[in-house]
Design a protein around this motif. Structure first.
Motif, PDB file in Angstrom:
ATOM      1  N   GLU A 215      45.054  24.593  41.083  1.00  0.00           N
ATOM      2  CA  GLU A 215      45.222  24.587  39.632  1.00  0.00           C
ATOM      3  C   GLU A 215      46.457  25.352  39.188  1.00  0.00           C
ATOM      4  OE1 GLU A 215      43.718  22.518  37.910  1.00  0.00           O
ATOM      5  OE2 GLU A 215      42.201  21.977  39.389  1.00  0.00           O
ATOM      6  N   MET A 216      46.837  26.400  39.906  1.00  0.00           N
ATOM      7  CA  MET A 216      48.067  27.112  39.535  1.00  0.00           C
ATOM      8  C   MET A 216      49.312  26.303  39.882  1.00  0.00           C
ATOM      9  SD  MET A 216      47.320  29.751  37.802  1.00  0.00           S
ATOM     10  CE  MET A 216      46.097  28.621  37.108  1.00  0.00           C
ATOM     11  N   ILE A 217      49.264  25.535  40.973  1.00  0.00           N
ATOM     12  CA  ILE A 217      50.362  24.606  41.266  1.00  0.00           C
ATOM     13  C   ILE A 217      50.460  23.561  40.168  1.00  0.00           C
ATOM     14  CG2 ILE A 217      51.148  22.764  42.814  1.00  0.00           C
ATOM     15  CD1 ILE A 217      49.981  24.352  45.144  1.00  0.00           C
ATOM     16  N   ARG A 218      49.326  23.046  39.775  1.00  0.00           N
ATOM     17  CA  ARG A 218      49.290  21.964  38.792  1.00  0.00           C
ATOM     18  C   ARG A 218      49.661  22.443  37.386  1.00  0.00           C
ATOM     19  NH1 ARG A 218      46.300  17.726  40.069  1.00  0.00           N
ATOM     20  NH2 ARG A 218      44.708  18.944  41.168  1.00  0.00           N
ATOM     21  N   ALA A 219      49.208  23.644  37.026  1.00  0.00           N
ATOM     22  CA  ALA A 219      49.336  24.100  35.641  1.00  0.00           C
ATOM     23  C   ALA A 219      50.699  24.697  35.327  1.00  0.00           C
ATOM     24  CB  ALA A 219      48.248  25.129  35.331  1.00  0.00           C
ATOM     25  N   GLN A 220      51.378  25.266  36.334  1.00  0.00           N
ATOM     26  CA  GLN A 220      52.623  25.982  36.081  1.00  0.00           C
ATOM     27  C   GLN A 220      53.836  25.105  36.390  1.00  0.00           C
ATOM     28  OE1 GLN A 220      51.379  30.554  36.960  1.00  0.00           O
ATOM     29  NE2 GLN A 220      51.415  29.240  38.753  1.00  0.00           N
ATOM     30  N   PRO A 221      54.966  25.357  35.725  1.00  0.00           N
ATOM     31  CA  PRO A 221      56.131  24.465  35.851  1.00  0.00           C
ATOM     32  C   PRO A 221      56.904  24.693  37.144  1.00  0.00           C
ATOM     33  CG  PRO A 221      56.658  26.277  34.372  1.00  0.00           C
ATOM     34  CD  PRO A 221      55.207  26.425  34.730  1.00  0.00           C
ATOM     35  N   MET A 222      56.534  23.991  38.184  1.00  0.00           N
ATOM     36  CA  MET A 222      57.266  24.089  39.452  1.00  0.00           C
ATOM     37  C   MET A 222      57.495  22.692  40.008  1.00  0.00           C
ATOM     38  SD  MET A 222      54.240  25.755  41.832  1.00  0.00           S
ATOM     39  CE  MET A 222      53.657  26.824  40.522  1.00  0.00           C
ATOM     40  N   ASP A 223      58.570  22.558  40.750  1.00  0.00           N
ATOM     41  CA  ASP A 223      58.949  21.266  41.334  1.00  0.00           C
ATOM     42  C   ASP A 223      58.554  21.158  42.802  1.00  0.00           C
ATOM     43  OD1 ASP A 223      60.675  20.154  39.010  1.00  0.00           O
ATOM     44  OD2 ASP A 223      61.432  22.185  39.315  1.00  0.00           O
ATOM     45  N   ALA A 224      58.340  22.301  43.422  1.00  0.00           N
ATOM     46  CA  ALA A 224      57.872  22.380  44.812  1.00  0.00           C
ATOM     47  C   ALA A 224      57.265  23.766  44.966  1.00  0.00           C
ATOM     48  CB  ALA A 224      59.018  22.168  45.796  1.00  0.00           C
ATOM     49  N   VAL A 225      56.591  23.979  46.095  1.00  0.00           N
ATOM     50  CA  VAL A 225      55.915  25.267  46.279  1.00  0.00           C
ATOM     51  C   VAL A 225      55.942  25.674  47.745  1.00  0.00           C
ATOM     52  CG1 VAL A 225      53.623  24.186  46.551  1.00  0.00           C
ATOM     53  CG2 VAL A 225      53.789  26.564  45.750  1.00  0.00           C
ATOM     54  N   VAL A 226      56.102  26.973  47.973  1.00  0.00           N
ATOM     55  CA  VAL A 226      55.931  27.567  49.304  1.00  0.00           C
ATOM     56  C   VAL A 226      54.613  28.327  49.284  1.00  0.00           C
ATOM     57  CG1 VAL A 226      56.814  29.207  51.003  1.00  0.00           C
ATOM     58  CG2 VAL A 226      58.407  27.766  49.717  1.00  0.00           C
ATOM     59  N   LEU A 227      53.792  28.090  50.282  1.00  0.00           N
ATOM     60  CA  LEU A 227      52.469  28.699  50.376  1.00  0.00           C
ATOM     61  C   LEU A 227      52.511  29.803  51.416  1.00  0.00           C
ATOM     62  CD1 LEU A 227      50.719  25.234  50.729  1.00  0.00           C
ATOM     63  CD2 LEU A 227      50.791  26.578  48.611  1.00  0.00           C
ATOM     64  N   MET A 228      52.369  31.043  50.984  1.00  0.00           N
ATOM     65  CA  MET A 228      52.409  32.184  51.909  1.00  0.00           C
ATOM     66  C   MET A 228      50.987  32.591  52.278  1.00  0.00           C
ATOM     67  SD  MET A 228      55.453  34.547  50.262  1.00  0.00           S
ATOM     68  CE  MET A 228      55.152  35.838  51.477  1.00  0.00           C
ATOM     69  N   GLY A 229      50.597  32.294  53.503  1.00  0.00           N
ATOM     70  CA  GLY A 229      49.251  32.619  53.973  1.00  0.00           C
ATOM     71  C   GLY A 229      49.297  33.093  55.409  1.00  0.00           C
ATOM     72  N   GLY A 230      48.135  33.411  55.953  1.00  0.00           N
ATOM     73  CA  GLY A 230      48.092  33.860  57.338  1.00  0.00           C
ATOM     74  C   GLY A 230      46.688  34.111  57.814  1.00  0.00           C
ATOM     75  N   CYS A 231      45.964  35.030  57.150  1.00  0.00           N
ATOM     76  CA  CYS A 231      44.610  35.371  57.569  1.00  0.00           C
ATOM     77  C   CYS A 231      43.712  34.135  57.512  1.00  0.00           C
ATOM     78  CB  CYS A 231      44.065  36.499  56.699  1.00  0.00           C
ATOM     79  SG  CYS A 231      42.555  37.245  57.362  1.00  0.00           S
ATOM     80  N   ASP A 232      42.681  34.143  58.326  1.00  0.00           N
ATOM     81  CA  ASP A 232      41.894  32.965  58.700  1.00  0.00           C
ATOM     82  C   ASP A 232      41.712  31.891  57.623  1.00  0.00           C
ATOM     83  OD1 ASP A 232      41.646  34.599  60.882  1.00  0.00           O
ATOM     84  OD2 ASP A 232      39.493  34.428  61.053  1.00  0.00           O
ATOM     85  N   LYS A 233      41.129  32.259  56.479  1.00  0.00           N
ATOM     86  CA  LYS A 233      40.768  31.242  55.485  1.00  0.00           C
ATOM     87  C   LYS A 233      41.871  30.959  54.486  1.00  0.00           C
ATOM     88  CE  LYS A 233      36.791  31.565  57.501  1.00  0.00           C
ATOM     89  NZ  LYS A 233      37.125  32.700  58.369  1.00  0.00           N
ATOM     90  N   THR A 234      42.949  31.790  54.491  1.00  0.00           N
ATOM     91  CA  THR A 234      43.994  31.593  53.489  1.00  0.00           C
ATOM     92  C   THR A 234      44.777  30.309  53.727  1.00  0.00           C
ATOM     93  OG1 THR A 234      45.551  32.971  54.753  1.00  0.00           O
ATOM     94  CG2 THR A 234      44.235  34.068  53.058  1.00  0.00           C
ATOM     95  N   VAL A 235      45.125  30.032  54.974  1.00  0.00           N
ATOM     96  CA  VAL A 235      45.912  28.829  55.263  1.00  0.00           C
ATOM     97  C   VAL A 235      45.116  27.559  54.962  1.00  0.00           C
ATOM     98  CG1 VAL A 235      47.060  27.507  57.088  1.00  0.00           C
ATOM     99  CG2 VAL A 235      47.497  29.965  56.849  1.00  0.00           C
ATOM    100  N   PRO A 236      43.856  27.424  55.426  1.00  0.00           N
ATOM    101  CA  PRO A 236      43.114  26.217  55.030  1.00  0.00           C
ATOM    102  C   PRO A 236      42.941  26.105  53.519  1.00  0.00           C
ATOM    103  CG  PRO A 236      41.732  27.715  56.337  1.00  0.00           C
ATOM    104  CD  PRO A 236      43.130  28.200  56.440  1.00  0.00           C
ATOM    105  N   ALA A 237      42.691  27.223  52.840  1.00  0.00           N
ATOM    106  CA  ALA A 237      42.544  27.165  51.379  1.00  0.00           C
ATOM    107  C   ALA A 237      43.825  26.674  50.730  1.00  0.00           C
ATOM    108  CB  ALA A 237      42.161  28.538  50.840  1.00  0.00           C
ATOM    109  N   GLN A 238      44.967  27.160  51.198  1.00  0.00           N
ATOM    110  CA  GLN A 238      46.243  26.734  50.621  1.00  0.00           C
ATOM    111  C   GLN A 238      46.532  25.264  50.927  1.00  0.00           C
ATOM    112  OE1 GLN A 238      48.786  29.826  52.293  1.00  0.00           O
ATOM    113  NE2 GLN A 238      48.797  30.932  50.351  1.00  0.00           N
ATOM    114  N   LEU A 239      46.242  24.835  52.140  1.00  0.00           N
ATOM    115  CA  LEU A 239      46.453  23.423  52.486  1.00  0.00           C
ATOM    116  C   LEU A 239      45.535  22.509  51.682  1.00  0.00           C
ATOM    117  CD1 LEU A 239      46.846  23.653  56.374  1.00  0.00           C
ATOM    118  CD2 LEU A 239      48.654  23.207  54.698  1.00  0.00           C
ATOM    119  N   MET A 240      44.296  22.945  51.481  1.00  0.00           N
ATOM    120  CA  MET A 240      43.357  22.159  50.673  1.00  0.00           C
ATOM    121  C   MET A 240      43.866  22.028  49.238  1.00  0.00           C
ATOM    122  SD  MET A 240      39.938  23.951  52.237  1.00  0.00           S
ATOM    123  CE  MET A 240      38.704  23.301  51.110  1.00  0.00           C
TER     124      MET A 240
END
Length: 570
Positions: free
Chosen positions: A109-134
């Motif tokens: 929702e933050m990707i969708r709601a805020q004015p951005m043209d692309a996004v970099v997802l900074m994650g690492g710990c176990d559930k952060t990367v799947p959550a960001q990919l989802m």
């Protein structure tokens, strides 16, 4: 004449009923942050930053963030960081998985709601990367996943240490009396000594490798240690790639496809990676309507060799994997089994990448496909009357002597029951019994914690017992090991067959037949079903996120995602 593309702050304007006023007001407030008029016209690359004081894996993110920003500026974009939920594995109660879907909603929702043209997802710990990919898959905006990288190892005397396989190994020694209280206190301070995720092929590193195989990271970056200078260069490259995708968009839906998901499963099996990755990959793929079948997992497992000699099933650590050739070496060895026409965030196909790969491999850490560590994949699904919808066994980390076995069930009805009785000296249990834990699945009060690695009862561990068959609807840390059957579905809390198991029942496991069966006649099982009563709190008695979770979470084979987050069928 084609209409000029809207970029940057002109995207997704707040609705006041007057578009020009909306842009004027937005630029006014943006100017208060010190941006020049020229910068206000630039395309924006959002940076989803999951830094948190409650997440030790991400403590180096402030430095990584600056490197991402450099890359975005190099590519002609304006980098704007925004915070999201962060999931520090050991700091969340009852378990981090319960909040993975919540983080994914935040990211989407933050990707969708805020004015951005692309996004970099900074994650690492176990559930952060799947959550960001989802979240990124559902938002479907050009996105680059940047992982934080694994810790470096430490030392205890002459022994090398790495979280968290060695955490469990030494804790087992402490429980059996082989390690003293003073020693375990000393070891506690030596297990995790740098920034980054666990130093073994646990869930975080498995998901980093899965993300790279899917094509969502810069190629060759999954295994770079968190404190290595190359990790900063990877961050810069991620920012640059995201900025370049503004002009030539590559959407997550073009990268995460049936073919790239199948490649990721192959890699998971060759790594003998975390069992959690099956749940997470299923959830990520499900956001784009791609089904991950446990039957297909078994088909791929039968034809995918285990190549990577890392803990918990081997002897090396993630830093060794990086210096041994990393994901490039693994993908090159698996090449005949992979779909080579999948693409990454760079636009390059997997086939093209492997053509330019430098070819280095250290076979002490990464085996050749012709001489694998194991001829078949590290994970399999089991089916049978105890797990009609499937269960997972990490066979590469299990005792082969227990692959074809039958045992007496010793049942623990909950985590509380397990904690209260497992070390009772009067517990009726022997090494050839099967330990069974109920009510630890996704809909249980515990939220499917990493509790499937049931502790060997002290009375047995003191006799030298190091493994026995353990069965549950819980998960297991990717850093753990043993003959452990997980994710039994349907789970006990909703009346699945696991809920019907009683002390003294016989259970048979057969890895060769990929089966797990409760050896109780159907008439008796029908009687038990008729007497079964749910202990779950009724949803109408819950509120907030607990109510949403209890109502919407799916079973393990469906990725434990929320039903309403899956694509709408039209």
């Amino acid at each position: 004449m084609s209409k000029k593309k809207t970029v940057g702050f002109a995207n997704g304007l707040t609705n006041y009923g007057d578009r020009d006023f909306s842009l004027y007001l937005r630029n006014s407030f943006a100017a208060s942050m010190g941006y020049s008029k020229e910068l206000l016209k630039k395309p924006i690359v959002g940076i989803a930053n999951s830094y948190s004081g409650f997440n030790n894996c991400h403590r180096h993110f402030p430095e990584l963030l600056e490197a991402v920003k450099r890359g975005v500026l190099l590519g002609g974009g304006l980098p704007i960081e925004f915070p999201t939920i962060s999931l520090g594995e050991v700091f969340l109660n009852p378990t981090s998985l319960k909040f993975r879907n919540l983080m994914s909603i935040d990211v989407e929702e933050m990707i969708r709601a805020q004015p951005m043209d692309a996004v970099v997802l900074m994650g690492g710990c176990d559930k952060t990367v799947p959550a960001q990919l989802m979240g990124a898959a559902s938002a479907n905006l050009p996105a680059v996943q940047l992982v934080g990288g694994p810790m470096m190892t430490s030392r205890y005397g002459e022994e090398r240490l790495g979280a968290c396989t060695d955490c469990r190994r030494f804790w087992a020694k402490y429980r059996s009396g082989d390690v003293s209280k003073d020693q375990i206190d000393d070891i506690e301070g030596r297990l995790a000594t740098t920034a980054g995720s666990c130093a073994v092929m646990g869930t975080a590193s498995t998901m980093a490798c899965v993300a790279e195989t899917l094509g969502m990271t810069i190629p060759g970056t999954a295994a770079i240690p968190a404190v290595h200078a190359d990790r900063l260069r990877a961050a810069e490259a991620s920012g640059l790639a995201a900025a370049r995708m503004v002009e030539k968009p590559i959407l997550p839906s073009e990268i995460i496809t049936e073919k790239s998901v199948e490649n990721a499963i192959r890699v998971l099996l060759a790594l003998s990676g975390s069992t959690n990755a099956i749940v997470h990959l299923t959830a990520v793929a499900g956001r784009l309507g791609i089904n991950v079948s446990l039957e297909r997992l078994n088909e791929l497992s039968d034809t995918t060799p285990v190549l990577v000699n890392l803990k918990p099933m081997g002897s090396h650590y993630m830093e060794d994997f990086f210096f041994a050739g990393g994901m490039g070496a693994v993908l090159r060895e698996l090449r005949p089994l992979l779909h080579l026409d999948t693409i990454s965030v760079t636009g390059e196909t997997l086939g093209d990448r492997l053509e330019t790969d430098d070819g280095y491999i250290d076979t002490r850490v990464i085996a050749r496909a012709q001489e694998p560590l194991e001829p078949e994949g590290g994970l399999i699904a089991l089916f049978g009357n105890l797990a009609p919808n499937g269960a997972i066994l990490k066979r590469a980390a299990a005792d082969k002597n227990l692959f074809e076995a039958e045992g007496r069930a010793v049942v623990f009805s909950s985590l509380e029951d397990l904690a209260a009785r497992v070390d009772d000296p009067d517990l009726d249990i022997s090494s050839d019994d099967f330990m069974v834990l109920q009510n630890a699945g996704p809909k249980s009060d515990s939220g499917m914690p990493e509790a499937g690695y049931l502790p060997i009862p002290k009375k047995l561990s003191k006799l030298g017992v190091k493994d026995m068959v353990r069965i549950s609807d819980a998960r297991m840390s990717g850093t753990a090991f043993g003959t452990i059957v997980l994710h039994v579905s349907p789970e006990a809390a909703i009346g699945g067959p696991l809920s019907l198991v009683r002390n003294g029942d016989r259970i048979r496991i057969s890895v060769s037949n990929k089966r797990i069966d409760l050896l109780v006649d159907e008439k008796e099982l029908d009687k038990r079903r008729s007497e079964w009563v749910s202990d779950l709190e009724e949803p109408e008695n819950l509120r907030g996120y607990n109510k949403l979770y209890a109502t919407e979470v799916t079973q393990a084979e469906q990725g434990c995602d929320f039903e309403f987050l899956k694509p709408v069928k039209r």
